[in-house]
Design a protein around this motif. Structure first.
Motif, short mmCIF file in Angstrom:
data_model
loop_
_atom_site.label_atom_id
_atom_site.label_comp_id
_atom_site.label_asym_id
_atom_site.label_seq_id
_atom_site.Cartn_x
_atom_site.Cartn_y
_atom_site.Cartn_z
N CYS A 28 20.65 -9.47 -25.96
CA CYS A 28 19.92 -8.15 -25.14
C CYS A 28 18.43 -8.41 -24.16
CB CYS A 28 19.84 -6.76 -26.30
SG CYS A 28 18.27 -7.50 -26.88
N ASP A 69 24.99 -0.27 -24.56
CA ASP A 69 26.51 -0.65 -24.23
C ASP A 69 26.83 -0.37 -23.00
OD1 ASP A 69 26.07 -0.62 -26.90
OD2 ASP A 69 26.82 1.25 -27.14
N VAL A 70 26.48 0.47 -22.51
CA VAL A 70 26.43 0.67 -20.71
C VAL A 70 25.87 -0.30 -20.01
CG1 VAL A 70 26.84 2.25 -18.02
CG2 VAL A 70 27.19 3.10 -20.60
N ARG A 72 26.07 -3.74 -21.18
CA ARG A 72 27.77 -5.22 -21.86
C ARG A 72 27.91 -4.93 -21.22
NH1 ARG A 72 28.38 -4.47 -27.81
NH2 ARG A 72 28.99 -2.59 -27.30
N ASP A 73 28.93 -3.27 -20.72
CA ASP A 73 30.29 -3.20 -20.40
C ASP A 73 30.83 -4.02 -19.02
OD1 ASP A 73 30.99 -2.86 -22.51
OD2 ASP A 73 30.88 -0.17 -22.66
N LEU A 74 29.37 -3.07 -18.11
CA LEU A 74 29.36 -3.99 -16.86
C LEU A 74 29.16 -5.21 -16.53
CD1 LEU A 74 26.77 -1.25 -14.85
CD2 LEU A 74 29.29 -1.14 -14.64
N GLN A 75 28.54 -5.91 -17.47
CA GLN A 75 28.20 -7.56 -18.03
C GLN A 75 29.44 -8.43 -17.71
OE1 GLN A 75 25.28 -9.01 -20.64
NE2 GLN A 75 25.51 -11.20 -19.84
N GLN A 76 30.42 -7.80 -18.89
CA GLN A 76 31.56 -8.39 -19.36
C GLN A 76 32.24 -7.92 -17.39
OE1 GLN A 76 32.88 -6.05 -22.61
NE2 GLN A 76 31.76 -7.35 -24.31
N LYS A 77 32.41 -6.64 -17.17
CA LYS A 77 33.33 -6.37 -15.96
C LYS A 77 33.00 -7.82 -14.67
CE LYS A 77 34.26 -1.76 -16.60
NZ LYS A 77 34.45 -0.38 -16.43
N GLU A 78 32.27 -7.90 -14.84
CA GLU A 78 31.60 -8.68 -13.63
C GLU A 78 31.83 -9.81 -13.87
OE1 GLU A 78 30.10 -8.09 -10.95
OE2 GLU A 78 30.15 -6.30 -10.59
N GLU A 80 33.94 -10.88 -15.82
CA GLU A 80 35.74 -11.38 -15.89
C GLU A 80 36.21 -11.19 -14.09
OE1 GLU A 80 37.44 -7.89 -17.63
OE2 GLU A 80 37.32 -7.92 -19.65
#
Length: 590
Positions: A28, A69-70, A72-78, A80
Motif C-alpha cells: 500500500c 480501494d479507489v 487500488r482499482d485504478l492501479q489494476q485498470k492501468e 490491465e
C-alpha cells in the motif's frame, strides 16, 4: 521415545510460525503492511503512533479508508491496459465489429466492380489512360485556349488516321475540319489532363471522327482506334485591371512561369522584361480581332526590346504596370487592353503611334525581378516616409497625364493607413499624437487626389465616394466641396452640384473658379429642366399649379444640404407662411 519428541517439535514450530509476523513486501502507498485478515501488524514495520494497543505484543489498526480501494482499482485498470497493449490483443466484441465492417466493405467493392463491368445504357464510350503525368495541378476549363497535339491510329494495324502535332484549341469550340477528330472527344480528354501530360483515349471510330470522314467509310464505324493527346500549355486569362472586375486589362498566360503563386514583383522593385510584340485590333472579339491585327512594334528590321525598370515609377505604360504585378519569373503573357490611353507613356512606348480607339495587345516576358520593400512589416513612422515618397511619384504621374497609374498609387498609400480611424488599432500610435495627425492628413490628401484623378477620367461616381469620406470628417473642406460639385456635374445631378458650390461660396466667397462652375451648373440645370419639361406629359398642369397663388414655389437653392452624417434642416424652416389675395371660392391661406 523419539517420535513423540518429533511431533512435539513440529507442533511448537507451527505455533511459532502462526504467532510471529511474516516478512511480506508492502502493498500500500501509506506505508502500512496488511497481514492477512486478522488485522495483526508488527510494531517493527509500522509506525505505532495513532495505533491502539490491544494486548501488549500485537497491534491492531482499523480497516483501510475508501481512498485505498479507489487507488487500488485504478492501479489494476492501468495494469490491465498495459498488458493489453503489450499483448496486442483486442476485446472480443471489438474484433467482431471490425470483421463485420470488413465484410461490408468487401461486399460494397464487389458490387461496384460488378456495376462497372456491366455496360449501361448511355455510358461514356471513351476509355482514358494516362501515359505521362503532367507537371502542374491546373486543368483546362471551358472557354480557355490550350496548346496541344494529337495523333489518331487504328488499333488493329497502327495506321495513322489523323494527326496534328502543334496547334491551339479552345475548349468547348465545335468548329473542326471534316476529316479531323471530333472536338467533343478532345474536350472530354483535355478537361481531365494537366499541363505537360500525355494520355490516350480509346474508343470506336464513330465516336472519334465525324460521320463524313473518309477513314470512317474505309475502316468501318466499329473499328477500334487510339487517340494520343499531348497538352503543352494552358492559356489562363486573368483580370489585371487596377479596378478589379472592370476587364480593361486582361492577361493571358502563354508560357507558365516558375516559382510559387505568390512570388511576384512588388511596388518599388525592379523587373527585367522583354517586349516582344505590340499589335492593334479593331475589337477584342470576333473576326476583326486577331485576324486583322496591325503590328505596331517591332517594325521591320528591328528586334524585341529589353527593359530594366522600377515598378510603379511610370517607366512602363499603365497597362504593363498593372499586368507585371501579376506575373511570375520566366512567364510569357499576352496583355490585352481595351483602353488605348493606358498604353501610352513610358520609356518603351514613347515613340509608338497608339490609336485612340480599339484594343492593344502586348506580348511580354518577365525574365527576372527583385522584390521591393515589405511595407506592411514597417512601423508607422517608416510607413509614413515610404508613403510620402510614393506620393511625390504619384504627383509627377498626375502632371504627366498618367491618371490611371497615379490614382492607383494614391490608393495604395491610403491602404497603408487604413487603421488611423479604428479605435482597436489606434493603440499603435500611443504616445505619438503628431505622427497620428500626419498620417491622417496624408490620407485625407490622397483621398482628395483620388477624386481629382477620377474627375480627369470622367469617373464621377468614384470621385463622389472619396469626397464624401473627406466631408464626413471636415464638412467645410473647400477642395472636397469643389470636386464633389464637379463629380455631380459629370453625373448630371445639377441640383446637388448647385448645392455644393453654393455651400462652398458661403465658406469662401473669393473663389472665382467656384463662382464660374456654379454659373455653369445653373445653366445646365435650367437646360435640363427645359428638356424634361418638353418630355413631361403633365407639364402644362404643373405650370398652372406653379402660377396658382395658393401654391408654394421653392427655389432649388432653398433645398436643405444633406451632408454625410449630418441631417439637413427641414423645409418648413426655410420659408414663412404668407397671406395671398382672395380668389373665387373659400379663402385659403398658405
Amino acid at each position: 521415545k523419539p517420535w513423540p519428541r518429533a511431533i512435539a517439535a513440529a507442533l511448537i514450530f507451527q505455533v511459532i510460525a502462526n504467532t510471529s509476523p511474516s516478512k511480506k513486501p508492502m502493498a500500500c502507498w501509506r506505508g502500512i503492511c496488511k497481514r492477512g485478515t486478522t488485522g495483526a501488524y508488527s510494531g517493527d514495520d509500522i509506525d505505532a503512533a495513532g495505533l491502539q494497543a490491544m494486548d501488549g505484543s500485537r497491534w491492531v489498526i482499523p480497516s483501510p479508508s475508501p481512498a485505498y480501494d479507489v487507488a487500488r482499482d485504478l492501479q489494476q485498470k492501468e495494469q490491465e491496459k498495459e498488458n493489453l497493449l503489450k499483448s496486442n490483443k483486442m476485446p472480443t466484441e471489438l474484433k467482431q465489429e471490425m470483421q463485420q465492417w470488413r465484410q461490408q466493405i468487401l461486399e460494397m467493392d464487389a458490387k461496384e466492380q460488378k456495376k462497372k463491368s456491366q455496360p449501361s445504357k448511355g455510358s461514356c464510350p471513351y476509355e482514358f489512360n494516362v501515359i505521362d503525368e503532367g507537371n502542374s495541378s491546373q486543368q483546362p476549363e471551358p472557354g480557355e485556349t490550350v496548346k496541344m497535339g494529337y495523333i489518331l491510329v487504328l488499333k488493329e494495324d497502327g495506321a495513322v488516321l489523323d494527326q496534328c502535332m502543334n496547334f491551339e484549341h479552345q475548349v468547348g469550340a465545335t468548329c473542326r475540319g471534316g476529316g479531323q477528330v471530333l472536338a467533343a472527344a478532345l474536350d472530354w480528354g483535355l478537361t481531365q489532363m494537366r499541363r505537360g501530360e500525355v494520355a490516350t483515349i480509346s474508343s470506336r471510330l464513330q465516336h472519334l471522327l465525324p460521320a463524313a470522314a473518309p477513314s470512317l467509310e474505309l475502316h468501318g464505324s466499329e473499328a477500334q482506334a487510339v487517340l494520343e493527346v499531348r497538352l503543352f500549355e494552358i492559356y489562363c486569362t486573368k483580370d489585371c485591371s487596377f479596378i478589379k472586375g472592370s476587364g480593361i486589362v486582361m492577361k493571358e498566360v502563354v508560357r507558365q512561369g516558375v516559382g510559387a503563386w505568390c512570388d511576384r514583383p512588388t511596388d518599388e522593385g525592379f523587373v527585367h522584361i522583354v517586349i516582344e510584340e505590340v499589335r492593334y485590333f479593331a475589337t477584342r472579339d470576333g473576326e476583326s480581332g486577331k485576324d486583322s491585327g496591325c503590328r505596331l512594334f517591332p517594325m521591320a528590321g528591328s528586334s524585341p526590346t529589353e527593359a530594366k525598370v522600377a515598378v510603379g515609377d511610370g517607366h512602363l505604360c499603365d497597362a504593363l504596370e498593372a499586368a507585371i504585378l501579376e506575373m511570375q519569373q520566366h512567364e510569357t503573357a499576352i496583355v490585352t487592353c481595351s483602353n488605348p490611353s493606358m498604353c501610352t507613356g513610358g520609356v518603351v512606348f514613347a515613340g509608338l503611334d497608339i490609336p485612340a480607339n480599339g484594343v492593344i495587345s502586348i506580348r511580354v516576358t518577365l525574365l527576372d525581378y527583385n522584390v521591393g520593400p515589405d511595407v506592411w512589416s514597417f512601423d508607422e513612422a517608416h510607413r509614413l516616409t515610404f508613403a510620402q515618397r510614393r506620393k511625390l511619384e504619384a504627383a509627377r504621374l498626375f502632371a504627366e497625364g498618367r491618371f490611371h497609374l497615379a490614382r492607383e498609387r494614391y490608393h495604395q498609400i491610403t491602404d497603408l493607413f487604413h487603421h488611423v480611424n479604428r479605435d482597436k488599432l489606434k493603440e499603435r500610435f500611443d504616445g505619438k499624437p503628431e505622427l497620428l495627425q500626419e498620417c491622417k492628413d496624408l490620407r485625407k490628401a490622397c483621398h482628395l487626389n483620388i477624386a481629382a484623378c477620377s474627375i480627369k477620367l470622367h469617373d464621377g461616381k468614384t470621385a463622389k465616394k472619396y469626397t464624401d469620406i473627406v466631408l464626413l470628417a471636415d464638412p467645410e473642406n473647400t477642395k472636397a466641396l469643389y470636386r464633389r460639385g464637379q463629380a455631380h456635374i459629370q453625373m448630371e445631378d445639377y441640383v446637388e452640384a448647385c448645392n455644393d458650390l453654393a455651400q462652398l461660396l458661403d465658406v469662401d466667397s473669393s473663389l472665382e473658379e467656384a463662382q464660374q462652375l456654379l454659373e455653369k451648373a445653373t445653366r445646365l440645370r435650367e437646360r435640363s429642366d427645359r428638356r424634361q419639361k418638353k418630355s413631361f406629359k403633365y407639364g402644362r398642369m404643373i405650370d398652372n399649379m406653379r402660377r396658382d397663388p395658393r401654391s408654394i414655389v421653392h427655389n432649388y437653392m432653398d433645398t436643405p444640404v444633406d451632408l454625410p452624417g449630418v441631417e439637413g434642416a427641414p423645409i418648413s424652416a426655410r420659408w414663412t407662411p404668407k397671406k395671398v389675395a382672395a380668389i373665387e371660392g373659400p379663402q385659403i391661406v398658405a
